[in-house]
Design an enzyme around this catalytic site. Sequence first.
Site, mmCIF file in Angstrom:
data_model
loop_
_atom_site.group_PDB
_atom_site.id
_atom_site.type_symbol
_atom_site.label_atom_id
_atom_site.label_comp_id
_atom_site.label_asym_id
_atom_site.label_seq_id
_atom_site.Cartn_x
_atom_site.Cartn_y
_atom_site.Cartn_z
ATOM 1 N N ASP A 75 -7.788 -15.098 8.618
ATOM 2 C CA ASP A 75 -8.850 -15.026 7.620
ATOM 3 C C ASP A 75 -8.905 -16.269 6.729
ATOM 4 O O ASP A 75 -9.975 -16.639 6.253
ATOM 5 C CB ASP A 75 -8.626 -13.769 6.759
ATOM 6 C CG ASP A 75 -9.840 -13.439 5.899
ATOM 7 O OD1 ASP A 75 -10.950 -13.404 6.470
ATOM 8 O OD2 ASP A 75 -9.689 -13.223 4.684
ATOM 9 N N LYS A 102 -17.285 -27.111 -1.663
ATOM 10 C CA LYS A 102 -16.832 -27.175 -3.057
ATOM 11 C C LYS A 102 -16.812 -28.624 -3.533
ATOM 12 O O LYS A 102 -16.415 -29.534 -2.810
ATOM 13 C CB LYS A 102 -15.428 -26.560 -3.182
ATOM 14 C CG LYS A 102 -15.452 -25.048 -3.077
ATOM 15 C CD LYS A 102 -14.067 -24.474 -3.243
ATOM 16 C CE LYS A 102 -14.065 -22.991 -3.024
ATOM 17 N NZ LYS A 102 -14.686 -22.226 -4.115
ATOM 18 N N HIS A 115 -10.036 -22.108 6.195
ATOM 19 C CA HIS A 115 -10.095 -22.783 4.898
ATOM 20 C C HIS A 115 -8.903 -23.723 4.641
ATOM 21 O O HIS A 115 -9.086 -24.881 4.286
ATOM 22 C CB HIS A 115 -10.167 -21.769 3.758
ATOM 23 C CG HIS A 115 -11.281 -20.776 3.904
ATOM 24 N ND1 HIS A 115 -12.558 -21.152 4.266
ATOM 25 C CD2 HIS A 115 -11.325 -19.437 3.746
ATOM 26 C CE1 HIS A 115 -13.326 -20.075 4.309
ATOM 27 N NE2 HIS A 115 -12.607 -19.020 4.008
ATOM 28 N N LYS A 148 -3.413 -12.209 -1.044
ATOM 29 C CA LYS A 148 -4.224 -11.312 -1.878
ATOM 30 C C LYS A 148 -3.336 -10.703 -2.961
ATOM 31 O O LYS A 148 -2.118 -10.640 -2.801
ATOM 32 C CB LYS A 148 -4.759 -10.145 -1.031
ATOM 33 C CG LYS A 148 -5.495 -10.572 0.212
ATOM 34 C CD LYS A 148 -6.947 -10.815 -0.090
ATOM 35 C CE LYS A 148 -7.675 -11.253 1.164
ATOM 36 N NZ LYS A 148 -8.837 -12.074 0.879
#
Length: 478
Positions: free
Chosen positions: A230, A177, A235, A326
């Site tokens: 995850d 990014k 990340h 989420k």
Amino acid sequence: IPVETFDLVIFGGTGDLARRKILPGLFRRFLAGQMPHDSRIVGAARSDLDAAGYREMIKDAIAEFGGSEKKETGQIDAFLACLQYVPIDAKGDGGWDDMAKLVRKDVVQAFYFSVAPSLFGDLAERLHKYKIANKKSRIVVEKPFGRDLESAEALNATLADHFREDQIYRIDHYLGKETVQNLMAVRFGNILFEPLWNNHYIDHIQITVAETVSVAGRGAYYDRSGAMRDMVQNHLMQLLCLIAMEPPSQFGADSVRDEKLKVIRALQGVDPHHIVRGQYDAGKGTTSYRQDAENERSFTESFIAMKCHIANWRWAGVPFYLRTGKMMKARSSEITVVFKEIGHSIFSENDNAHRNILSIRLQPNEGMDLQVTIKEPGPGGMRLVDVPLDMTFAEALGDSDVEVTDAYERLIMDVIRGDQTLFMRGDEVEAAWAWTDPIIEGWEARNDVPKLYDPGSSGPEDALMLLHRDGRKWREIK
Ligand code: NAD
């Protein structure tokens, strides 16, 4: 600047990732003039297609996911002409001889493993058995890179049987990014920030990656993973490293990765009281996590917030608050650096509670803003007010390329150039798992039950308390 002519084989070339990200990204690089027209992209997957069928499939994928504002007339056919297809079974022997004929030896060779990690070993082995790969070939592998230290070590060992570390590109698309790279430019290209970048001047740091999507559709996969594996292990950890690392001596693959590794190794174990795990509940017209995961007894977290510490001189005493989930209120990823209050205020007593806050937005609207304190305009006397110095890259630079270059296409071009700076090294991934494993084992041993949170919220109440207890508060997710 065009890259060298290349042959890129995409194993899993008919899969979701290839259709949604890899090929539309390559098309955009083609439009930008970066991909030489004599390059070859070879789709390789189980589907029984020929080149014409594959080109049709990718044409549709580009129409659906391609998104480029630039004039494309005629260009799509020229791009599709670079595409080939070989039906292949990673575990069998059919198709490999055809692949060997298609992939040229005298151009840059890259093999993108966009398939389940359980196939990596088979692919690597056959690339050598059929004399397709050579000492200069590069391979690109996707997350998840293992589900714990043991499996990550096994994967690294499998790849190392056939490829050297400098041939292996482990993708973490967060590193592609624009803002993430800008983080390094801001830290190490300005005199302004680095002198303040330590526990004398920084109060705490927050990293939030909030998603609005549920796990529906991939619930069974997700339920074996959870937010920690995850998102945090890869990340958020990568973002934390770039924020916290010492200045590398140069912007080169190993200098940068050496410094990131030191951060991961300096991370302390996390006190269970400093972890809040959550699961989204059912909402108006939306299903609950457990329904989406099709597991009514699931203890897997779709949200996690935690307070971490880095045990070194620079960061001693500075909490790093991480949060991801989420079904949250907005899709928003942000790193927030909250500076300390000034030591002594010369203004009225009410006016010493101002702080500088640097926030780095990864999405939406990649950019940064720095909150500074100024005098409130007008005749009301010397009253202070905090205002943002905002810099949205697309606006500031007025360059449409800022918007259209997404992480995948940037990273694929780095593979072709042979630049590993923005890819994870094997030892980094292992160190990250070595930190993650005991945390997960801890809550598994305690049978920790995640707290329910409302869909469209900022996560469970306890996550807010994690900062409130310390006299701090999360940045609003918006
Ligand atoms: P997918 O299930 O949509 O596609 C899988 C592809 O692998 C297909 O092209 C299929 O033909 C091929 N394949 C399966 N078995 C094969 C075999 N034995 N031999 C040869 N080819 C075989 O999967 P996906 O979503 O595209 O994901 C691919 C990889 O990327 C996975 O490791 C996934 O974890 C990772 N990933 C995907 C995403 C995403 O957004 N889809 C994001 C991050 C990582």
